[in-house]
Design an enzyme around this catalytic site. Structure first.
Site, PDB file in Angstrom:
ATOM      1  N   LYS A   1      38.641  -5.254   1.407  1.00  0.00           N
ATOM      2  CA  LYS A   1      38.813  -3.912   0.826  1.00  0.00           C
ATOM      3  C   LYS A   1      39.318  -2.900   1.853  1.00  0.00           C
ATOM      4  O   LYS A   1      40.285  -2.174   1.599  1.00  0.00           O
ATOM      5  CB  LYS A   1      37.492  -3.418   0.225  1.00  0.00           C
ATOM      6  CG  LYS A   1      36.950  -4.250  -0.917  1.00  0.00           C
ATOM      7  CD  LYS A   1      35.672  -3.662  -1.484  1.00  0.00           C
ATOM      8  CE  LYS A   1      34.570  -3.507  -0.461  1.00  0.00           C
ATOM      9  NZ  LYS A   1      34.162  -4.794   0.160  1.00  0.00           N
TER      10      LYS A   1
ATOM     11  N   SER B   1      30.349  -1.322  -4.199  1.00  0.00           N
ATOM     12  CA  SER B   1      30.002  -0.794  -5.539  1.00  0.00           C
ATOM     13  C   SER B   1      29.671  -1.937  -6.496  1.00  0.00           C
ATOM     14  O   SER B   1      30.421  -2.210  -7.424  1.00  0.00           O
ATOM     15  CB  SER B   1      31.121   0.092  -6.093  1.00  0.00           C
ATOM     16  OG  SER B   1      32.405  -0.484  -5.965  1.00  0.00           O
TER      17      SER B   1
END
EC number: 2.7.1.25
Length: 203
Positions: free
Chosen positions: A39, A107
């Site tokens: 990410k 998340s």
């Protein structure tokens, strides 16, 4: 319940007017995935590519946020939920300012990400599942978190002893185990063009 003493004040310059002078629409590119999936690397590559196109961007990284805005939160489910809620509010403000916001957060909970989509506005939100097998993420283990979790030093590690709920209907899925960073970045630029954030010529 007592009435709030606060009143919302609308700015004189609208979000549409702020975006109009930037040459692109605002957006929140929400990169979600396991630790080690790529990410942060992909977020930085995308921001660099957008900067070269003279786009107005800001990158929100999970570790950086935990050093400042959200340093008071723990890694419990409630702490994680509040972490993402606060980030969602920041994303909305940056999007209102006309920026392309790029986020890199595990998340892990679908409901938290859906709440951010609602906060930001679905038309400005692109959920991107940065996918890699857990085995690959553990082999990369850039922060040594999996090794510490397997050794009992860390509790609540997503993918080890805490769940990760993959997006049900993301705007884009990127498999970093089978594509290189330039290819992943190109796919993100194409998605932003298809979404109407970027002019098609900038993809």
């Amino acid at each position: 319940m007592s009435q709030s003493p606060f009143t919302w004040h609308e700015p004189r310059i609208s979000a549409q007017e702020r975006a109009a002078i930037k040459g692109h629409a605002p957006a929140v590119v929400w990169l979600t995935g396991l630790s080690g999936s790529g990410k942060s690397t992909l977020a930085n590559a995308l921001e660099h590519a957008l900067h070269e196109r003279r786009c107005h961007t800001f990158l929100l990284d999970g570790d950086n946020i935990r050093h400042g805005l959200n340093r008071d939160l723990d890694l419990s489910p409630a702490g994680r939920a509040e972490n993402i809620r606060r980030i969602g509010e920041v994303c909305r403000l940056f999007a209102d300012a006309g920026l392309i916001v790029i986020t890199a957060f595990v998340s892990p909970y679908r409901a938290d990400r859906d709440r951010v989509r609602e906060t930001v506005g679905g038309g400005r939100f692109l959920e991107v599942h940065v996918r890699a097998p857990l085995e690959t993420c553990e082999q990369r283990d850039p922060k040594g978190l999996y090794a510490r979790a397997r050794g009992g030093e860390i509790a609540g590690m997503t993918g080890v002893d805490a769940p990760y709920e993959p997006p049900a209907a993301p705007e884009l899925v990127i498999d970093t185990a089978s594509r290189d960073i330039p290819g992943c970045t190109g796919a993100l630029l194409e998605a932003l063009a298809e979404h109407g954030t970027l002019p098609a010529r900038d993809a």
